[in-house]
Design a protein around this motif. Sequence first.
Motif, PDB file in Angstrom:
ATOM      1  N   ASP A 320     -20.553  12.595  -4.044  1.00 14.37           N
ATOM      2  CA  ASP A 320     -20.438  11.153  -4.290  1.00 14.37           C
ATOM      3  C   ASP A 320     -18.989  10.776  -4.601  1.00 14.37           C
ATOM      4  OD1 ASP A 320     -23.131  10.770  -3.889  1.00 14.37           O
ATOM      5  OD2 ASP A 320     -23.642  10.676  -6.035  1.00 14.37           O
ATOM      6  N   LEU A 321     -18.346  11.568  -5.462  1.00 15.72           N
ATOM      7  CA  LEU A 321     -16.950  11.295  -5.821  1.00 15.72           C
ATOM      8  C   LEU A 321     -16.025  11.458  -4.616  1.00 15.72           C
ATOM      9  CD1 LEU A 321     -16.842  13.166  -9.249  1.00 15.72           C
ATOM     10  CD2 LEU A 321     -16.732  10.685  -8.925  1.00 15.72           C
ATOM     11  N   ASP A 323     -16.861  11.029  -1.490  1.00 18.93           N
ATOM     12  CA  ASP A 323     -17.089   9.867  -0.620  1.00 18.93           C
ATOM     13  C   ASP A 323     -16.355   8.630  -1.137  1.00 18.93           C
ATOM     14  OD1 ASP A 323     -18.685  11.261   1.164  1.00 18.93           O
ATOM     15  OD2 ASP A 323     -20.570  10.667   0.195  1.00 18.93           O
ATOM     16  N   ASP A 324     -16.390   8.428  -2.459  1.00 17.16           N
ATOM     17  CA  ASP A 324     -15.802   7.219  -3.049  1.00 17.16           C
ATOM     18  C   ASP A 324     -14.275   7.285  -3.114  1.00 17.16           C
ATOM     19  OD1 ASP A 324     -18.363   6.291  -3.397  1.00 17.16           O
ATOM     20  OD2 ASP A 324     -18.426   6.683  -5.569  1.00 17.16           O
ATOM     21  N   LEU A 325     -13.735   8.468  -3.474  1.00 25.90           N
ATOM     22  CA  LEU A 325     -12.328   8.545  -3.840  1.00 25.90           C
ATOM     23  C   LEU A 325     -11.441   9.285  -2.834  1.00 25.90           C
ATOM     24  CD1 LEU A 325     -12.778   9.457  -7.626  1.00 25.90           C
ATOM     25  CD2 LEU A 325     -12.364   7.189  -6.644  1.00 25.90           C
ATOM     26  N   GLU A 390     -15.450  14.800 -12.734  1.00 21.96           N
ATOM     27  CA  GLU A 390     -14.926  13.488 -12.373  1.00 21.96           C
ATOM     28  C   GLU A 390     -13.419  13.397 -12.636  1.00 21.96           C
ATOM     29  OE1 GLU A 390     -16.428   8.876 -12.616  1.00 21.96           O
ATOM     30  OE2 GLU A 390     -16.934  10.214 -14.278  1.00 21.96           O
TER      31      GLU A 390
END
Length: 401
Positions: A320-321, A323-325, A390
């Motif tokens: 998820d991270l 994909d986002d960042l 994170e």
Amino acid sequence: MTDNRSSTLDANDPLAGYRDRFFRADDVRAYLDGNSLGRPTKASAERLSSFVTEEWGTQLIRGWDDGWYELPLTVGDEIGAVTLGAASGQVFIGDSTTVILYKLIRAAIDARPDRNDIIVDTDNFPTDRFILQGIAAECGKTLRWVTPDPDAGVTPEQVAEVLGPDTALVVLSHVAYRSGYLADAQAITALAHEAGALVLWDLCHSVGSVPVQLDAWGVDLAAGCTYKYLNGGPGSPAFGYVRTEHQEAFRQPIQGWMGTSEPFTMGPEYEPHHGIRRFLSGTPSVIGMLAIQDMLAIVAEAGMDAIRAKSERLTAFAIDLVDDLLIPRGVALSSPRDPSRRGSHVTVDHESFAEVNARLWAKGIIPDFRRPHGLRLGLSPLTTSFEELEIGVEAIAAELP
């Protein structure tokens, strides 16, 4: 800046309390390399210190009669019971992974003298490939190569294409060292056995993070290291698994005194010990086995199913991270998205990662760089927090050009 996603995940993590049982360096903000070297347990620091003063220092050579001699098998049985799904008497510890792979591969192909082929994949760990190339040249065998998708791994269908009546042995990694792909060990083992071949699984990146059932899967041989998810420390000795039905028939090629029937008799001829002890060679590292015991106790308490569940949550959050960042910054995900096909690390690729990794390490953010341009995010379920993950991915994003 981290948001409340990691805080919520940490607050709901049933394994969160185990992190307090491990040493944490003040200058390390995010340790994302647990799949290369695990953090030391606090219990191991106490055990190692007391060993020097209360065992080695007082027992001296008498320690061999007071438990040391049996350690390669007692610790082997613990590894088997806690992490491998292996009944007692099938796992030994000692030597490096490289040496154990050599011993088991040679024993296996010698047990199939009428068969010429060994199956291995092009993306397997270099040591595995190098050993097999050397043995093939030494013994006049032929390597049959499987070429998997580098972002995935070896499938049963790919193995079936190269299996045949001349296959002696299949050597694969359960979790691919680069992509983290989790192979279907049970299905591939069954296919090999249908062809009359033996199977050896390299468990270096799965033991302690992914449940393994060697006995139930019918696996013949396995090997793995103990300094990743078993937190044994740098260079801690590796383990080998030899299924009971093969032990008396297999001849291990490095005949040392610790594998003989009467080691302390110092007899003129080599006579192998019965059972799994025959696969020992030289004097094992007693100190090297101590820390493994403390981690095995923690793993047994937490349970492999819970550890696997945490691993899946960690790697899902990592993706998820990413994909986002990271993907919007030109980074590519090089690991499976399906959690059932993923071990406990996630790999991302970008042409700048060699330089980025050096800057990250200087700032206490420690992923694992793999050439030519990959970063592995190694997530050890009992020591890695969601917040730590994170922080690490945010730091990677901040360093990208």
